[in-house]
Design a protein around this motif. Structure first.
Motif, PDB file in Angstrom:
ATOM      1  N   ALA A  79       0.787  -1.406   0.177  1.00 46.53           N
ATOM      2  CA  ALA A  79      -0.005  -0.154   0.000  1.00 46.53           C
ATOM      3  C   ALA A  79       1.064   1.321  -0.151  1.00 46.53           C
ATOM      4  O   ALA A  79       0.435   2.347  -0.504  1.00 46.53           O
ATOM      5  CB  ALA A  79      -0.902   0.325   1.280  1.00 46.53           C
ATOM      6  N   GLN A  80       1.878   1.358   0.803  1.00 48.79           N
ATOM      7  CA  GLN A  80       2.800   2.357   0.695  1.00 48.79           C
ATOM      8  C   GLN A  80       3.823   2.626  -0.590  1.00 48.79           C
ATOM      9  O   GLN A  80       4.029   3.663  -0.939  1.00 48.79           O
ATOM     10  CB  GLN A  80       3.954   2.116   1.798  1.00 48.79           C
ATOM     11  N   GLU A  81       3.992   1.610  -1.423  1.00 42.71           N
ATOM     12  CA  GLU A  81       4.506   1.670  -2.750  1.00 42.71           C
ATOM     13  C   GLU A  81       3.710   0.953  -3.914  1.00 42.71           C
ATOM     14  O   GLU A  81       4.106   0.209  -4.557  1.00 42.71           O
ATOM     15  CB  GLU A  81       5.868   1.004  -2.474  1.00 42.71           C
ATOM     16  N   PRO A  82       2.635   1.438  -4.075  1.00 47.75           N
ATOM     17  CA  PRO A  82       1.731   1.133  -5.208  1.00 47.75           C
ATOM     18  C   PRO A  82       2.483   0.919  -6.685  1.00 47.75           C
ATOM     19  O   PRO A  82       2.278   0.126  -7.567  1.00 47.75           O
ATOM     20  CB  PRO A  82       0.604   1.857  -5.439  1.00 47.75           C
ATOM     21  N   ALA A  83       3.236   1.778  -6.923  1.00 50.53           N
ATOM     22  CA  ALA A  83       3.943   1.944  -8.274  1.00 50.53           C
ATOM     23  C   ALA A  83       4.931   0.759  -8.254  1.00 50.53           C
ATOM     24  O   ALA A  83       5.199   0.283  -9.574  1.00 50.53           O
ATOM     25  CB  ALA A  83       4.990   3.070  -8.290  1.00 50.53           C
ATOM     26  N   ARG A  84       5.460   0.286  -7.396  1.00 50.65           N
ATOM     27  CA  ARG A  84       6.483  -0.983  -7.439  1.00 50.65           C
ATOM     28  C   ARG A  84       5.599  -2.309  -7.195  1.00 50.65           C
ATOM     29  O   ARG A  84       6.043  -3.383  -7.950  1.00 50.65           O
ATOM     30  CB  ARG A  84       7.458  -0.778  -6.605  1.00 50.65           C
ATOM     31  N   PHE A  85       4.813  -2.221  -6.374  1.00 51.44           N
ATOM     32  CA  PHE A  85       4.248  -3.751  -6.093  1.00 51.44           C
ATOM     33  C   PHE A  85       3.036  -3.891  -6.696  1.00 51.44           C
ATOM     34  O   PHE A  85       2.313  -3.120  -7.450  1.00 51.44           O
ATOM     35  CB  PHE A  85       3.430  -3.560  -4.435  1.00 51.44           C
ATOM     36  N   ARG A  86       2.747  -5.266  -6.949  1.00 54.91           N
ATOM     37  CA  ARG A  86       1.641  -5.817  -7.675  1.00 54.91           C
ATOM     38  C   ARG A  86       1.168  -7.038  -6.819  1.00 54.91           C
ATOM     39  O   ARG A  86       1.737  -7.734  -6.662  1.00 54.91           O
ATOM     40  CB  ARG A  86       1.867  -6.129  -9.032  1.00 54.91           C
ATOM     41  N   VAL A  87      -0.203  -6.744  -6.072  1.00 55.45           N
ATOM     42  CA  VAL A  87      -0.387  -7.769  -5.118  1.00 55.45           C
ATOM     43  C   VAL A  87      -1.378  -8.858  -5.909  1.00 55.45           C
ATOM     44  O   VAL A  87      -2.295  -8.285  -6.843  1.00 55.45           O
ATOM     45  CB  VAL A  87      -1.517  -7.054  -4.244  1.00 55.45           C
ATOM     46  N   ILE A  88      -1.113 -10.107  -5.895  1.00 55.58           N
ATOM     47  CA  ILE A  88      -1.631 -11.119  -6.702  1.00 55.58           C
ATOM     48  C   ILE A  88      -1.927 -12.183  -5.559  1.00 55.58           C
ATOM     49  O   ILE A  88      -1.432 -12.475  -4.830  1.00 55.58           O
ATOM     50  CB  ILE A  88      -0.555 -11.770  -7.406  1.00 55.58           C
ATOM     51  N   GLU A  89      -3.432 -12.492  -5.849  1.00 58.42           N
ATOM     52  CA  GLU A  89      -4.358 -13.223  -5.134  1.00 58.42           C
ATOM     53  C   GLU A  89      -3.530 -14.572  -5.243  1.00 58.42           C
ATOM     54  O   GLU A  89      -3.530 -15.329  -6.221  1.00 58.42           O
ATOM     55  CB  GLU A  89      -5.524 -13.312  -5.385  1.00 58.42           C
ATOM     56  N   ALA A  90      -3.266 -15.387  -4.317  1.00 62.09           N
ATOM     57  CA  ALA A  90      -2.400 -16.598  -4.451  1.00 62.09           C
ATOM     58  C   ALA A  90      -3.076 -17.825  -4.060  1.00 62.09           C
ATOM     59  O   ALA A  90      -2.629 -18.981  -4.223  1.00 62.09           O
ATOM     60  CB  ALA A  90      -1.065 -16.692  -3.746  1.00 62.09           C
ATOM     61  N   ALA A  91      -4.338 -17.644  -3.766  1.00 65.81           N
ATOM     62  CA  ALA A  91      -5.084 -18.858  -3.321  1.00 65.81           C
ATOM     63  C   ALA A  91      -5.600 -19.768  -4.626  1.00 65.81           C
ATOM     64  O   ALA A  91      -6.250 -20.711  -4.546  1.00 65.81           O
ATOM     65  CB  ALA A  91      -6.286 -18.521  -2.505  1.00 65.81           C
ATOM     66  N   GLY A  92      -5.618 -19.195  -5.642  1.00 63.79           N
ATOM     67  CA  GLY A  92      -6.154 -19.721  -6.950  1.00 63.79           C
ATOM     68  C   GLY A  92      -5.379 -20.799  -7.378  1.00 63.79           C
ATOM     69  O   GLY A  92      -4.172 -20.984  -6.823  1.00 63.79           O
ATOM     70  N   SER A  93      -5.448 -21.400  -8.575  1.00 60.04           N
ATOM     71  CA  SER A  93      -4.532 -22.355  -9.223  1.00 60.04           C
ATOM     72  C   SER A  93      -3.357 -21.504  -9.893  1.00 60.04           C
ATOM     73  O   SER A  93      -3.235 -20.403 -10.025  1.00 60.04           O
ATOM     74  CB  SER A  93      -5.245 -22.934 -10.531  1.00 60.04           C
ATOM     75  N   VAL A  94      -2.295 -22.482 -10.016  1.00 61.39           N
ATOM     76  CA  VAL A  94      -1.044 -21.884 -10.639  1.00 61.39           C
ATOM     77  C   VAL A  94      -1.210 -21.074 -11.833  1.00 61.39           C
ATOM     78  O   VAL A  94      -0.710 -20.123 -12.071  1.00 61.39           O
ATOM     79  CB  VAL A  94      -0.013 -23.024 -11.047  1.00 61.39           C
ATOM     80  N   ASP A  95      -2.011 -21.640 -12.861  1.00 59.89           N
ATOM     81  CA  ASP A  95      -2.285 -20.892 -14.135  1.00 59.89           C
ATOM     82  C   ASP A  95      -3.161 -19.569 -13.654  1.00 59.89           C
ATOM     83  O   ASP A  95      -2.586 -18.456 -14.379  1.00 59.89           O
ATOM     84  CB  ASP A  95      -3.204 -21.765 -15.139  1.00 59.89           C
ATOM     85  N   GLU A  96      -4.006 -19.481 -12.703  1.00 59.26           N
ATOM     86  CA  GLU A  96      -4.666 -18.270 -12.488  1.00 59.26           C
ATOM     87  C   GLU A  96      -3.520 -17.404 -11.965  1.00 59.26           C
ATOM     88  O   GLU A  96      -3.536 -16.086 -12.239  1.00 59.26           O
ATOM     89  CB  GLU A  96      -5.717 -18.401 -11.446  1.00 59.26           C
ATOM     90  N   VAL A  97      -2.779 -17.547 -11.158  1.00 61.13           N
ATOM     91  CA  VAL A  97      -1.717 -16.808 -10.531  1.00 61.13           C
ATOM     92  C   VAL A  97      -0.985 -16.221 -11.660  1.00 61.13           C
ATOM     93  O   VAL A  97      -0.446 -15.157 -11.617  1.00 61.13           O
ATOM     94  CB  VAL A  97      -0.988 -17.367  -9.377  1.00 61.13           C
TER      95      VAL A  97
END
Length: 209
Positions: A177-195
């Protein structure tokens, strides 16, 4: 002066970082990039020795590693890692992918071990001469679920308890949240392909720059 692209993967243990690092490596090599995959701790011979200490403790010593000593050991690993592996590869124009980097110290030492974030950040930035990734993929998942994926016995960090793991997860999210330009938050609970689809949708634009 660096000309390559530096990407890091972060998240609590068991979220699938290593799998997605491999996916990105194969994808980028298919596009013709030189790819250097590395990790922290342990990306150099010195780092491998420090990794053994950090993850398994000192043989024959029942005392835990003090929080400040732990932070210094991680910083020493990072300093050698950047000098020996990361900067030379970036100067060659490579894509460098690191399985953990500075943000793990901020989350685990400042979030989980209760040192201040400013203390840990200042130490790590000094150790790396201010080198940050162009992109950090935070694979986010509830630690209680991610730990069921572990296929090895727990190390010092993994066995630190649910409260520690939950504080660490929240610390990662706060960093994003502090560095939105650098970070991308990816939901990891899905399948390998979805991630992977979430990562690929971003990496194409990053490499095109």
């Amino acid at each position: 002066m660096t000309s390559g692209v530096f990407v890091s993967f972060e998240g609590v243990d068991g979220v699938g970082k290593t799998t997605q690092v491999g996916r990105l490596k194969d994808y980028a090599e298919g596009l013709g990039y030189e790819v250097v995959v590395t990790r922290e701790p342990g990306g150099t011979p010195l780092g491998a020795a420090l990794r053994q200490l950090l993850l398994h403790g000192v043989s024959g010593d029942d005392a835990d590693i003090a929080p400040r000593a732990e932070a210094l050991l991680f910083a020493a690993d990072r300093a050698q890692h950047v000098a020996e592996v990361v900067r030379p590869a970036l100067e060659r124009g490579a894509l460098v992918i690191s399985d953990r980097y500075l943000d793990s110290s901020l989350a685990y030492q400042a979030g989980g071990r209760e040192l201040t974030q400013d203390q840990v950040r200042e130490l790590s930035m000094w150790a790396t001469n201010d080198l940050l990734p162009a992109r950090t993929y935070l694979l986010d998942m509830d630690p209680r679920a991610s730990h069921t994926r572990l296929e090895h016995s727990e190390d010092r960090m993994e066995s630190a308890g649910d409260g520690f793991q939950q504080r660490t997860r929240q610390a990662f999210l706060d960093l994003a949240a502090q560095e939105p330009a650098r970070f991308r938050v990816i939901e990891a609970a899905g399948s390998v392909d979805e991630v992977w689809r979430g990562i690929r949708s971003d990496i194409d634009g990053l490499l095109a720059r």
